[in-house]
Design an enzyme around this catalytic site. Structure first.
Site, PDB file in Angstrom:
ATOM      1  N   SER A  74       0.864  -1.183   0.000  1.00 22.77           N
ATOM      2  CA  SER A  74       0.000   0.000   0.000  1.00 22.77           C
ATOM      3  C   SER A  74       0.900   1.232   0.000  1.00 22.77           C
ATOM      4  O   SER A  74       2.098   1.136   0.290  1.00 22.77           O
ATOM      5  CB  SER A  74      -0.824  -0.005   1.284  1.00 22.77           C
ATOM      6  OG  SER A  74      -1.427   1.255   1.525  1.00 22.77           O
ATOM      7  N   TYR A  86      -2.133  -0.760  10.664  1.00 23.56           N
ATOM      8  CA  TYR A  86      -2.188  -1.037   9.221  1.00 23.56           C
ATOM      9  C   TYR A  86      -0.875  -0.622   8.549  1.00 23.56           C
ATOM     10  O   TYR A  86      -0.294  -1.383   7.771  1.00 23.56           O
ATOM     11  CB  TYR A  86      -3.371  -0.280   8.604  1.00 23.56           C
ATOM     12  CG  TYR A  86      -3.557  -0.518   7.125  1.00 23.56           C
ATOM     13  CD1 TYR A  86      -4.085  -1.717   6.653  1.00 23.56           C
ATOM     14  CD2 TYR A  86      -3.205   0.454   6.183  1.00 23.56           C
ATOM     15  CE1 TYR A  86      -4.269  -1.931   5.285  1.00 23.56           C
ATOM     16  CE2 TYR A  86      -3.391   0.245   4.820  1.00 23.56           C
ATOM     17  CZ  TYR A  86      -3.923  -0.948   4.381  1.00 23.56           C
ATOM     18  OH  TYR A  86      -4.090  -1.161   3.032  1.00 23.56           O
ATOM     19  N   LYS A  92       1.908  -2.939   6.526  1.00 22.19           N
ATOM     20  CA  LYS A  92       2.271  -2.764   5.119  1.00 22.19           C
ATOM     21  C   LYS A  92       3.767  -2.473   4.951  1.00 22.19           C
ATOM     22  O   LYS A  92       4.357  -2.827   3.928  1.00 22.19           O
ATOM     23  CB  LYS A  92       1.397  -1.673   4.478  1.00 22.19           C
ATOM     24  CG  LYS A  92      -0.084  -2.084   4.385  1.00 22.19           C
ATOM     25  CD  LYS A  92      -0.277  -3.375   3.559  1.00 22.19           C
ATOM     26  CE  LYS A  92      -1.735  -3.708   3.329  1.00 22.19           C
ATOM     27  NZ  LYS A  92      -1.924  -4.932   2.509  1.00 22.19           N
TER      28      LYS A  92
HETATM   29  N1  LIG Z   1      -8.700  -0.023  -1.172  1.00 24.64           N
HETATM   30  C1  LIG Z   1      -7.627   0.723  -0.948  1.00 24.64           C
HETATM   31  O1  LIG Z   1      -7.693   1.972  -0.904  1.00 24.64           O
HETATM   32  C2  LIG Z   1      -6.289   0.060  -0.765  1.00 24.64           C
HETATM   33  C3  LIG Z   1      -5.140   0.867  -0.845  1.00 24.64           C
HETATM   34  C4  LIG Z   1      -3.895   0.274  -0.674  1.00 24.64           C
HETATM   35  C5  LIG Z   1      -3.796  -1.093  -0.464  1.00 24.64           C
HETATM   36  N2  LIG Z   1      -4.932  -1.851  -0.393  1.00 24.64           N
HETATM   37  C6  LIG Z   1      -4.768  -3.294  -0.172  1.00 24.64           C
HETATM   38  O2  LIG Z   1      -5.380  -3.989  -1.234  1.00 24.64           O
HETATM   39  C7  LIG Z   1      -5.681  -5.317  -0.804  1.00 24.64           C
HETATM   40  C8  LIG Z   1      -7.085  -5.679  -1.247  1.00 24.64           C
HETATM   41  O3  LIG Z   1      -8.015  -4.907  -0.502  1.00 24.64           O
HETATM   42  P1  LIG Z   1      -9.308  -4.224  -1.162  1.00 24.64           P
HETATM   43  O4  LIG Z   1      -9.104  -2.768  -1.062  1.00 24.64           O
HETATM   44  O5  LIG Z   1      -9.608  -4.834  -2.463  1.00 24.64           O
HETATM   45  O6  LIG Z   1     -10.408  -4.591  -0.039  1.00 24.64           O
HETATM   46  P2  LIG Z   1     -11.695  -5.533  -0.082  1.00 24.64           P
HETATM   47  O7  LIG Z   1     -12.190  -5.552   1.316  1.00 24.64           O
HETATM   48  O8  LIG Z   1     -12.632  -5.088  -1.137  1.00 24.64           O
HETATM   49  O9  LIG Z   1     -11.100  -6.964  -0.472  1.00 24.64           O
HETATM   50  C9  LIG Z   1     -10.303  -7.712   0.427  1.00 24.64           C
HETATM   51  C10 LIG Z   1     -10.587  -9.200   0.258  1.00 24.64           C
HETATM   52  O10 LIG Z   1      -9.748  -9.935   1.181  1.00 24.64           O
HETATM   53  C11 LIG Z   1     -10.519 -11.003   1.711  1.00 24.64           C
HETATM   54  N3  LIG Z   1      -9.959 -11.492   2.979  1.00 24.64           N
HETATM   55  C12 LIG Z   1     -10.005 -10.891   4.195  1.00 24.64           C
HETATM   56  N4  LIG Z   1      -9.434 -11.677   5.128  1.00 24.64           N
HETATM   57  C13 LIG Z   1      -9.009 -12.799   4.475  1.00 24.64           C
HETATM   58  C14 LIG Z   1      -8.336 -13.980   4.905  1.00 24.64           C
HETATM   59  N5  LIG Z   1      -8.020 -14.173   6.192  1.00 24.64           N
HETATM   60  N6  LIG Z   1      -8.035 -14.912   3.960  1.00 24.64           N
HETATM   61  C15 LIG Z   1      -8.382 -14.726   2.668  1.00 24.64           C
HETATM   62  N7  LIG Z   1      -9.040 -13.645   2.214  1.00 24.64           N
HETATM   63  C16 LIG Z   1      -9.340 -12.684   3.111  1.00 24.64           C
HETATM   64  C17 LIG Z   1     -11.918 -10.396   1.870  1.00 24.64           C
HETATM   65  O11 LIG Z   1     -12.927 -11.390   1.983  1.00 24.64           O
HETATM   66  C18 LIG Z   1     -12.033  -9.567   0.598  1.00 24.64           C
HETATM   67  O12 LIG Z   1     -12.613 -10.310  -0.449  1.00 24.64           O
HETATM   68  C19 LIG Z   1      -5.453  -5.337   0.706  1.00 24.64           C
HETATM   69  O13 LIG Z   1      -4.207  -5.938   0.974  1.00 24.64           O
HETATM   70  C20 LIG Z   1      -5.440  -3.855   1.070  1.00 24.64           C
HETATM   71  O14 LIG Z   1      -4.697  -3.611   2.248  1.00 24.64           O
HETATM   72  C21 LIG Z   1      -6.168  -1.297  -0.551  1.00 24.64           C
END
Ligand SMILES: NC(=O)c1ccc[n+]([C@@H]2O[C@H](COP(=O)([O-])OP(=O)(O)OC[C@H]3O[C@@H](n4cnc5c(N)ncnc54)[C@H](O)[C@@H]3O)[C@@H](O)[C@H]2O)c1
Length: 290
Positions: free
Chosen positions: A140, A153, A157
């Site tokens: 992230s 968080y 990361k």
């Molecule tokens: N959305 C943002 O702004 C953003 C920014 C930077 C990084 N991220 C990172 O992107 C990645 C994806 O997140 P997202 O934004 O798509 O969120 P999201 O909540 O839409 O998707 C996350 C997915 O991870 C799954 N998950 C949660 N715990 C789990 C586990 N123990 N085992 C397997 N699956 C599990 C959830 O069911 C969900 O489908 C994450 O690592 C998040 O930290 C997101």
């Protein structure tokens, strides 16, 4: 890896957001994809879209669940070429001294140990497979900054970034045909702020984010619908794989954050929330709606 056609991808956190978009983009690249998630209904709905998607229920916090995922991937498609360790969660917004032990346990078990468990399950198999492969870990922008009230968080990361840099060096040392990328998005329009939907019942329930921390969370929540679409992040990942890029920045401004930190270190700058953000949060708190 320039040509992705006919290759197999594995994506964790595939039921929603960035993970779901990665699955669909891989499908568009004529790849076969194993969609893994704790959200069984979510990945099954995704797999119903194509016989080239296999849904495998997997909890990345559980090493044996990751092992079973690897077995299922090789059994179903005969090989793995792209591994996206993408599952991740964000917890309650609060000062670090007020984060519950279970807040730390949950975040680190998914965001950090989840990546470690997946690497343990997949890298030895990828090494013995001996074919070109690519591992993408989702970190992230939080890997390059530390922001008040989201310390757990951000710490998790930073760990993903360090693990990814380490992994890349180790595979290079071995002369393995496996490349590594670390995906560092800024804001993306997903369900990440609703991550507690997957918090295990064995942990204490998440407490509400309050005060200035709560105002920050609310602000993120208001901004997220206008943030980048997950499919654009997936596009940056595929581009990063094709061009063997280690740092994948879907948002160009994130690349500046590392430089800003280096400058802060060089100038011995004391950390603080940006003054404008701090003022806005206090305004939000004293606003008419509260
Ligand atoms: N959305 C943002 O702004 C953003 C920014 C930077 C990084 N991220 C990172 O992107 C990645 C994806 O997140 P997202 O934004 O798509 O969120 P999201 O909540 O839409 O998707 C996350 C997915 O991870 C799954 N998950 C949660 N715990 C789990 C586990 N123990 N085992 C397997 N699956 C599990 C959830 O069911 C969900 O489908 C994450 O690592 C998040 O930290 C997101």
């Amino acid at each position: 890896m320039k040509d992705l056609t006919g290759r197999t991808g594995v994506v964790t956190g595939a039921a929603s957001g960035i993970g779901r978009a990665l699955v669909l983009r891989m499908l568009a690249e004529d790849m076969r994809v194993v969609a893994a998630d704790v959200d069984k209904a979510g990945i099954e709905a995704l797999a119903a879209e194509s016989s080239d998607i296999a849904a495998v229920h997997c909890d990345v916090t559980d090493p044996s669940s990751c092992e079973r995922l690897a077995e299922a991937a090789w059994e179903r498609f005969g090989g793995v070429h792209v591994l996206c360790n993408n599952a991740g969660v964000i917890g309650r917004f609060a000062p670090v001294w007020d984060q519950d032990p279970d807040d730390w346990r949950w975040l680190f078990s998914v965001n950090v140990l989840g990546v470690a468990n997946m690497l343990r399950a997949f890298v030895p198999r990828l090494l013995s497979q001996g074919e070109p492969a690519h591992v993408v870990n989702t970190a992230s922008e939080a890997a390059f900054t530390a922001r008040a009230f989201v310390g757990v968080y951000h710490a998790s990361k930073h760990a993903v970034l360090a693990i990814s840099e380490t992994l890349a060096q180790e595979l290079e040392e071995q002369g393995a045909p496996i490349r590594v990328s670390v995906l560092c998005p800024g804001g993306v329009n997903t369900r990440v702020l609703d991550a507690a939907r997957n918090r295990p019942g064995s942990l204490a329930p998440e407490r509400e984010s309050r005060g200035v921390a709560g105002a920050l969370r609310a602000r993120y929540g208001r901004q997220l619908p206008d943030a980048m679409a997950p499919r654009d992040v997936a596009g940056a990942v595929i581009d990063g794989i094709r061009n063997e890029r280690f740092y994948v920045f879907s948002h160009p401004e994130v690349a500046q954050l590392a430089a800003e930190r280096a400058e802060a270190v060089a100038n011995d700058t004391y950390p603080a929330l940006p003054a404008r953000l701090s003022a806005a949060l206090h305004r939000d708190l004293s606003g008419p709606s509260r």
